[in-house]
Design a protein around this motif. Sequence first.
Motif, mmCIF file in Angstrom:
data_model
loop_
_atom_site.group_PDB
_atom_site.id
_atom_site.type_symbol
_atom_site.label_atom_id
_atom_site.label_comp_id
_atom_site.label_asym_id
_atom_site.label_seq_id
_atom_site.Cartn_x
_atom_site.Cartn_y
_atom_site.Cartn_z
ATOM 1 N N GLU A 69 -1.325 3.027 -27.366
ATOM 2 C CA GLU A 69 -2.250 3.867 -27.901
ATOM 3 C C GLU A 69 -3.433 3.241 -28.533
ATOM 4 N N ASN A 70 -4.570 3.600 -28.246
ATOM 5 C CA ASN A 70 -5.749 3.171 -28.788
ATOM 6 C C ASN A 70 -5.717 1.474 -29.007
ATOM 7 N N LYS A 71 -5.506 0.917 -27.739
ATOM 8 C CA LYS A 71 -5.511 -0.721 -27.483
ATOM 9 C C LYS A 71 -4.477 -1.347 -28.435
ATOM 10 N N THR A 72 -3.372 -0.691 -28.862
ATOM 11 C CA THR A 72 -2.339 -1.360 -29.583
ATOM 12 C C THR A 72 -0.923 -0.931 -28.786
ATOM 13 N N PHE A 73 -0.092 -1.976 -28.578
ATOM 14 C CA PHE A 73 1.216 -2.089 -28.036
ATOM 15 C C PHE A 73 2.167 -2.018 -29.233
ATOM 16 N N LYS A 74 2.933 -1.047 -29.364
ATOM 17 C CA LYS A 74 4.023 -1.115 -30.362
ATOM 18 C C LYS A 74 5.376 -1.375 -29.563
ATOM 19 N N LEU A 75 5.989 -2.462 -30.167
ATOM 20 C CA LEU A 75 7.617 -2.476 -29.674
ATOM 21 C C LEU A 75 8.351 -1.514 -30.283
ATOM 22 N N ILE A 76 9.098 -0.567 -29.654
ATOM 23 C CA ILE A 76 9.846 0.270 -30.253
ATOM 24 C C ILE A 76 11.530 -0.081 -29.929
ATOM 25 N N ASN A 77 11.990 0.266 -31.121
ATOM 26 C CA ASN A 77 13.491 0.077 -31.214
ATOM 27 C C ASN A 77 14.303 1.394 -30.826
ATOM 28 N N LEU A 78 14.774 1.384 -29.754
ATOM 29 C CA LEU A 78 15.362 2.767 -28.989
ATOM 30 C C LEU A 78 16.617 3.469 -29.802
ATOM 31 N N ASP A 79 17.013 2.481 -30.672
ATOM 32 C CA ASP A 79 18.087 3.023 -31.561
ATOM 33 C C ASP A 79 17.686 3.908 -32.755
ATOM 34 N N ASN A 80 16.702 3.688 -33.257
ATOM 35 C CA ASN A 80 15.956 4.513 -34.488
ATOM 36 C C ASN A 80 14.366 4.473 -34.352
ATOM 37 N N PHE A 81 13.830 4.488 -33.141
ATOM 38 C CA PHE A 81 12.456 4.632 -32.852
ATOM 39 C C PHE A 81 11.483 3.950 -33.942
ATOM 40 N N ASP A 82 11.919 3.067 -34.618
ATOM 41 C CA ASP A 82 11.079 2.238 -35.516
ATOM 42 C C ASP A 82 10.226 1.240 -34.731
ATOM 43 N N THR A 83 9.079 0.732 -35.231
ATOM 44 C CA THR A 83 8.318 -0.137 -34.741
ATOM 45 C C THR A 83 8.931 -1.493 -35.057
ATOM 46 N N ILE A 84 8.972 -2.350 -34.259
ATOM 47 C CA ILE A 84 9.706 -3.829 -34.543
ATOM 48 C C ILE A 84 8.275 -4.747 -34.852
ATOM 49 N N LYS A 85 7.258 -4.557 -33.892
ATOM 50 C CA LYS A 85 6.029 -5.274 -33.893
ATOM 51 C C LYS A 85 5.030 -4.674 -33.252
ATOM 52 N N GLU A 86 3.800 -5.047 -33.303
ATOM 53 C CA GLU A 86 2.624 -4.584 -32.384
ATOM 54 C C GLU A 86 1.649 -5.727 -32.317
ATOM 55 N N THR A 87 0.713 -5.384 -31.138
ATOM 56 C CA THR A 87 -0.288 -6.177 -31.095
ATOM 57 C C THR A 87 -1.534 -5.272 -30.496
ATOM 58 N N THR A 88 -2.586 -5.883 -30.727
ATOM 59 C CA THR A 88 -3.902 -5.173 -30.172
ATOM 60 C C THR A 88 -4.521 -6.030 -28.965
ATOM 61 N N ILE A 89 -4.778 -5.354 -27.888
ATOM 62 C CA ILE A 89 -5.284 -6.205 -26.881
ATOM 63 C C ILE A 89 -7.054 -6.416 -27.223
ATOM 64 N N TYR A 90 -7.310 -7.638 -26.876
ATOM 65 C CA TYR A 90 -8.505 -8.022 -27.324
ATOM 66 C C TYR A 90 -9.307 -8.379 -26.009
ATOM 67 N N GLU A 91 -10.745 -8.163 -26.129
ATOM 68 C CA GLU A 91 -11.749 -8.523 -25.127
ATOM 69 C C GLU A 91 -12.187 -9.930 -25.274
ATOM 70 N N GLU A 92 -12.366 -10.423 -24.190
ATOM 71 C CA GLU A 92 -12.708 -11.996 -23.939
ATOM 72 C C GLU A 92 -14.363 -12.010 -24.093
#
Length: 178
Positions: free
Chosen positions: A155-178
Amino acid sequence: MKLIIASDIHGSLKYTKKLSELIEKNNPDKIILLGDLLYHGARNALPDEYSTIDVANILNRYSEKIIAVRGNCDSEVDDMVTDFNIMDDYKKIEIDGTLFYLTHGHLINKYEELFNGNYIISGHTHVYNLEGKNLNPGSVGIPKVNQEHTCLLYENKTFKLINLDNFDTIKETTIYEE
């Protein structure tokens, strides 16, 4: 645009239910499935609560939102029980103005020229990655190297890696324009 991106479910009913819970909670515009949905594969142990037809039935509830590609464990039989196409090797999708190639990952070398330098979202390794331009949501059903059962929420140019056991965000990254 809001997306949920998942790969390598491998027939795990337990974690398909968790994925469905995340889908219901977030109401994404699209659900991207990167292959290996039903069959566990000859090299993998049976996942938690292995039930291919129940997994297919849950995923079919979201068929109008699903964009899927074929994994190395997916077959014509799997395609027959899903209400969405799972037989394409790759697909292109524009996400908030950025082009992404979606593929399972087992055929990356076959399409190397096409994918080279572009964003790729692939599964196959069962190991998540949010570095660089080759993103991997990890595995819903059978994660490797002691990783969690995961998927991506975008969502909003950000990918969040979600732990399916607790729905916590493990890490995230934002896509960048070149």
